[in-house]
Design a protein around this motif. Sequence first.
Motif, short mmCIF file in Angstrom:
data_model
loop_
_atom_site.label_atom_id
_atom_site.label_comp_id
_atom_site.label_asym_id
_atom_site.label_seq_id
_atom_site.Cartn_x
_atom_site.Cartn_y
_atom_site.Cartn_z
N LYS A 9 25.08 -19.27 14.04
CA LYS A 9 26.26 -18.48 13.69
C LYS A 9 26.99 -18.17 14.99
N THR A 10 28.28 -18.50 15.01
CA THR A 10 29.07 -18.17 16.18
C THR A 10 29.87 -16.91 15.90
N GLU A 11 30.28 -16.23 16.96
CA GLU A 11 30.92 -14.93 16.81
C GLU A 11 32.36 -14.88 17.29
N LYS A 12 32.81 -15.90 18.03
CA LYS A 12 34.15 -15.90 18.59
C LYS A 12 34.87 -17.20 18.25
N ARG A 13 36.18 -17.22 18.47
CA ARG A 13 36.92 -18.46 18.25
C ARG A 13 36.37 -19.55 19.15
N ALA A 14 36.18 -19.21 20.43
CA ALA A 14 35.64 -20.20 21.38
C ALA A 14 34.50 -19.56 22.16
N GLU A 15 33.36 -20.23 22.15
CA GLU A 15 32.20 -19.75 22.88
C GLU A 15 31.22 -20.89 23.11
N PHE A 16 30.44 -20.76 24.16
CA PHE A 16 29.34 -21.69 24.44
C PHE A 16 28.05 -20.92 24.22
N TRP A 110 19.87 -26.51 37.47
CA TRP A 110 20.81 -25.53 36.94
C TRP A 110 21.36 -25.90 35.56
N GLN A 111 20.90 -27.02 35.01
CA GLN A 111 21.48 -27.51 33.76
C GLN A 111 20.91 -26.83 32.52
N GLY A 112 21.80 -26.61 31.56
CA GLY A 112 21.42 -26.14 30.24
C GLY A 112 22.23 -26.92 29.20
N ILE A 113 21.78 -26.87 27.96
CA ILE A 113 22.45 -27.56 26.86
C ILE A 113 23.18 -26.50 26.04
N PHE A 114 24.47 -26.74 25.79
CA PHE A 114 25.30 -25.75 25.13
C PHE A 114 25.90 -26.27 23.84
N PHE A 115 25.84 -25.43 22.80
CA PHE A 115 26.62 -25.63 21.58
C PHE A 115 28.00 -25.05 21.88
N CYS A 116 29.05 -25.83 21.66
CA CYS A 116 30.41 -25.42 22.01
C CYS A 116 31.21 -25.15 20.73
#
Length: 131
Positions: A9-16, A110-116
């Motif tokens: 579940k995302t909470e904003k219009r745009a978020e990672f 420093w890498q991570g995997i992001f849902f955009c």
Amino acid sequence: MILNRINIKTEKRAEFTDITTTIKKIIVSENFTDGLCSVFVPHTTAGITINESADPDVVKDILGHLDKKVPHNNDYLHIEGNSAAHIKTLITGSSVTIPVKDGKLVLGTWQGIFFCEYDGPRSRSYFISLV
């Protein structure tokens, strides 16, 4: 192949959202040791990417730059009003593939995997395939 569907579940219009820990837990729970981990987003207004996860300001900078280059309102023709989200997804992409060795993701320090998310807030999903 092992396939897992994860709901988010995302909470904003745009978020990672950093999903690296979730992926690591699935690799452990599936006793997966060596191969490839593919992460795929089945949405046209959300993506997946790998980038720095140590400093949250990097994500803020990325989102800010994307908003400047691809503003939400820009006289787009698409009637749903989310063309900017489609364009941003095109930029980040819909999947990534990461090697797995000895049960661990082969990522840089420093890498991570992001849902955009680009068209939220929404209930979304993504798939983790282990091959």
